[in-house]
Scaffold this motif. Structure first.
Motif, short mmCIF file in Angstrom:
data_model
loop_
_atom_site.label_atom_id
_atom_site.label_comp_id
_atom_site.label_asym_id
_atom_site.label_seq_id
_atom_site.Cartn_x
_atom_site.Cartn_y
_atom_site.Cartn_z
N GLY A 488 0.67 -1.15 -0.03
CA GLY A 488 -0.11 -0.49 0.20
C GLY A 488 1.41 1.80 0.12
N PHE A 489 2.38 1.43 0.25
CA PHE A 489 2.78 2.40 0.25
C PHE A 489 3.07 2.83 -1.30
N ASP A 490 3.06 3.96 -1.23
CA ASP A 490 3.88 5.04 -2.39
C ASP A 490 4.77 4.77 -3.06
N LEU A 491 6.06 5.28 -2.53
CA LEU A 491 7.66 4.94 -2.47
C LEU A 491 7.72 4.81 -1.02
N HIS A 492 9.04 4.00 -1.90
CA HIS A 492 10.36 3.54 -0.81
C HIS A 492 11.52 3.82 -1.11
N LEU A 493 11.92 4.53 0.15
CA LEU A 493 13.65 5.08 0.23
C LEU A 493 13.81 4.90 1.15
N THR A 494 15.56 3.64 0.37
CA THR A 494 16.37 3.68 1.71
C THR A 494 17.01 4.23 2.54
N LYS A 495 17.37 4.21 3.70
CA LYS A 495 18.12 4.97 4.71
C LYS A 495 19.37 5.00 4.51
N PRO A 496 20.59 5.69 4.70
CA PRO A 496 19.96 6.60 4.93
C PRO A 496 19.36 8.40 3.82
N VAL A 497 17.76 9.13 3.94
CA VAL A 497 17.14 9.51 3.73
C VAL A 497 17.87 10.86 3.38
N ARG A 498 18.82 11.74 1.99
CA ARG A 498 18.90 13.11 1.75
C ARG A 498 17.77 13.60 2.30
N PRO A 499 18.44 15.09 2.94
CA PRO A 499 16.97 16.17 2.56
C PRO A 499 16.67 16.55 1.76
N ALA A 500 17.84 15.88 0.83
CA ALA A 500 17.08 16.95 -0.97
C ALA A 500 16.15 16.14 -1.26
N ASP A 501 16.34 14.98 -0.96
CA ASP A 501 15.71 13.57 -2.02
C ASP A 501 14.29 14.18 -0.87
N LEU A 502 14.04 14.08 0.47
CA LEU A 502 12.89 14.46 0.73
C LEU A 502 12.55 15.22 0.07
N ASP A 503 13.49 16.39 0.33
CA ASP A 503 12.19 17.73 -0.83
C ASP A 503 11.60 17.41 -1.59
N ARG A 504 12.90 16.50 -2.86
CA ARG A 504 11.82 16.06 -3.86
C ARG A 504 10.40 15.23 -3.72
N VAL A 505 10.22 14.20 -2.93
CA VAL A 505 9.46 13.85 -2.48
C VAL A 505 8.00 14.66 -1.94
N LEU A 506 8.17 15.43 -1.17
CA LEU A 506 7.83 16.58 -1.15
C LEU A 506 6.39 18.04 -2.06
N SER A 507 7.80 17.83 -3.07
CA SER A 507 7.79 18.41 -4.10
C SER A 507 6.30 18.47 -4.92
N ASN A 508 6.44 16.14 -5.43
CA ASN A 508 5.88 15.50 -5.85
C ASN A 508 4.75 15.17 -5.24
N LEU A 509 4.31 15.77 -4.23
CA LEU A 509 3.15 15.34 -3.52
C LEU A 509 1.82 15.34 -4.65
#
Length: 509
Positions: A488-509
């Motif tokens: 049921g997840f929309d995305l899968h991220l492997t730790k450690p998550v870089r702040p830039a990658d997290l920012d991209r996730v929020l941008s594409n919501l």
């Protein structure tokens, strides 16, 4: 010899006198002897007693010795038994060939001397013992490989959790800034070394799976120029921090290909880091451009340095695992010797090629990567047109059992202006989601008790499909991405998550 006295031989012959004679010869040499007069009886006894050697006459009253041997070989429980064909009549070479090709290990024609029979049996026993030892060793290696994979997976999880907390905290420090020059310099050192450590962890855990073909690419349309610029933003301070000049020439227009963004960033990072590592002074030059047109178009990336170069004898093996140009005892260059192996494997998985050239020691080196581009009709036309402002406040739920990772993630998201709720386990996370109805939930997979997959299923059932779910995991095992989507997840991220990658996730919501 002890193994000979304990060995069991099944003697298969329909001639009573001949069978008795062979039995006596074998028994007098210290073997335990079983006997059978027909092919079917031999098959049953072989299945039941598992003899070490079968002395098998070719001519039997029911089925031939050739057929008996073929059935023995086709049965997993009897396939490893040594078989010696015998015949009381003159045997032509083609019959011997038929027997040996059919699975027999030896072929004797009567009359033969007792010493010849015993010597052949001994030879077959030695062969069987060697095969057993090889099979045992193979089983041990397979078990060791399995345990190694389990250890690496656990190592990755244990290393990535603290790295995730450190990397997120660095993101917070970067956003806040500082007027103290020395403090800013320390922040930069921590950031570069943490990214370097995270890359080493990724390379170490990936090399085993990638070289054995156990990694599946998650391909999607990707602009190589944008992807390389992201890598450059991280590596430029590291390269220039070594006192090197970095010259980069990128095209003004996008270069679209179907690729796995994470894996290509691995390729770019390893090439640039390798160039900087082996260059003491001078320049690292990067050129990215297009060759060809339409369906034959390809992107070409050239990474050239003025470093120590590669001697001719080492150039053919430069992409081999654990191969390094610097083999001195002090190993001042560092590294694990696996980066270029990953580069070659990942480039090939994308349908491309990579080669290295060098004029020798002191002459620098050049690596050229070629990757196929998408034909014009497949190039995304609206890419980047609908970017959402990440400053918009969102309700975010973080479900993470690691206290430092949980707190640092919360601090970073709140610094960005979001409303954040945190939970230390799955049960608390589901309860908070039902109470606060978040826009986004960041859920660690490896939670105690109720794992992340179960949390995702509960959230989908209780909150609905509008909730965006992102899986966070320190285990990057094959199939993890597909399993996360299925849960049921929309995305899968492997730790450690870089702040830039997290920012991209929020941008594409």
């Amino acid at each position: 010899m002890a193994e000979q006295r304990l060995a069991t031989v099944l003697n298969v012959n329909d001639d009573d006198a001949n069978r008795y004679l062979v039995n006596r010869i074998l028994e007098m040499s210290g073997y335990h002897v079983l006997e059978a007069a027909t092919g079917m009886a031999a098959l049953l006894m072989a299945e039941k007693h598992r003899p070490d050697v079968i002395v098998l006459d070719v001519k039997l009253p029911d089925i031939s010795g050739y057929e008996v041997c073929a059935r023995l070989r086709s049965n997993a429980s009897t396939a490893s038994i040594a078989v010696m064909h015998t015949s009381a009549t003159f045997v032509t070479p083609d019959k011997k060939v038929q027997g040996l090709e059919g699975g027999a290990d030896a072929y004797l024609t009567q009359p033969y001397e007792p010493s010849e029979l015993i010597a052949t049996v001994r030879s077959l026993l030695r062969l069987r013992h060697a095969e057993q030892q090889a099979r045992l060793r193979t089983d041990q290696l397979i078990e060791m490989d399995r345990r190694k994979d389990e250890f690496l997976a656990m190592l990755g999880h244990e290393l990535r959790n603290p790295l995730a907390a450190i990397m997120t905290s660095i993101g917070i420090l970067e956003r806040k800034g500082t007027a103290d020059t020395r403090e800013a310099r320390m922040h930069g050192i921590i950031q570069r070394q943490t990214h370097h450590l995270a890359r080493l962890v990724d390379d170490l855990l990936d090399v085993s799976r990638i070289t054995r073909g156990k990694v599946e690419l998650r391909k999607e349309p990707l602009d190589l120029v944008e992807s390389f610029q992201q890598v450059l933003s991280i590596l430029r301070p590291r390269v220039e921090g070594r006192g090197l000049k970095l010259e980069v020439r990128l095209p003004r227009t996008p270069l679209w290909m179907e690729a796995d963004a994470t894996r290509l960033e691995q390729v770019f990072t390893n090439l640039l880091d390798n160039a900087a590592k082996y260059t003491d002074q001078g320049t690292v030059t990067v050129d990215l451009f297009q060759e060809g047109v339409d369906g034959d178009a390809q992107a070409v990336l050239r990474v050239k340095d003025t470093g120590i170069g590669i001697p001719p004898e080492k150039l053919p093996g430069v992409f081999d695992l654990f191969s390094q140009v610097d083999t001195s005892l002090e190993r001042s260059r560092g590294g694990l010797g696996i980066g270029l192996t990953l580069v070659r494997t990942l480039v090939r998985m994308h349908g491309g090629s990579v080669e290295a050239t060098s004029e020798g020691y002191g002459a620098g080196s050049e690596f050229v990567v070629k990757l196929p581009l998408l034909p014009p009709e497949r190039v995304p036309r609206l890419a980047g047109a609908n970017v959402v402002d990440t400053r918009r406040a969102r309700r975010i739920l973080v479900v993470e059992d690691n206290a430092d990772a949980r707190q640092s993630m919360r601090d970073l998201l709140e610094l960005w202006g979001h409303q954040v709720a945190v939970a230390q386990d799955g049960v608390q996370g589901v309860a908070l989601a039902l109470e606060h109805a978040p826009d986004l939930a960041l859920v660690n997979i490896g939670l105690p008790g109720v794992d992340g997959y179960q949390v995702a299923a509960a959230l989908r059932a209780g909150v609905g499909q509008h909730l965006r779910l992102v899986a966070l995991t320190g285990h990057d095992e094959p199939g993890a991405y597909e399993q996360a989507l299925k849960a049921g997840f929309d995305l899968h991220l492997t730790k450690p998550v870089r702040p830039a990658d997290l920012d991209r996730v929020l941008s594409n919501l």
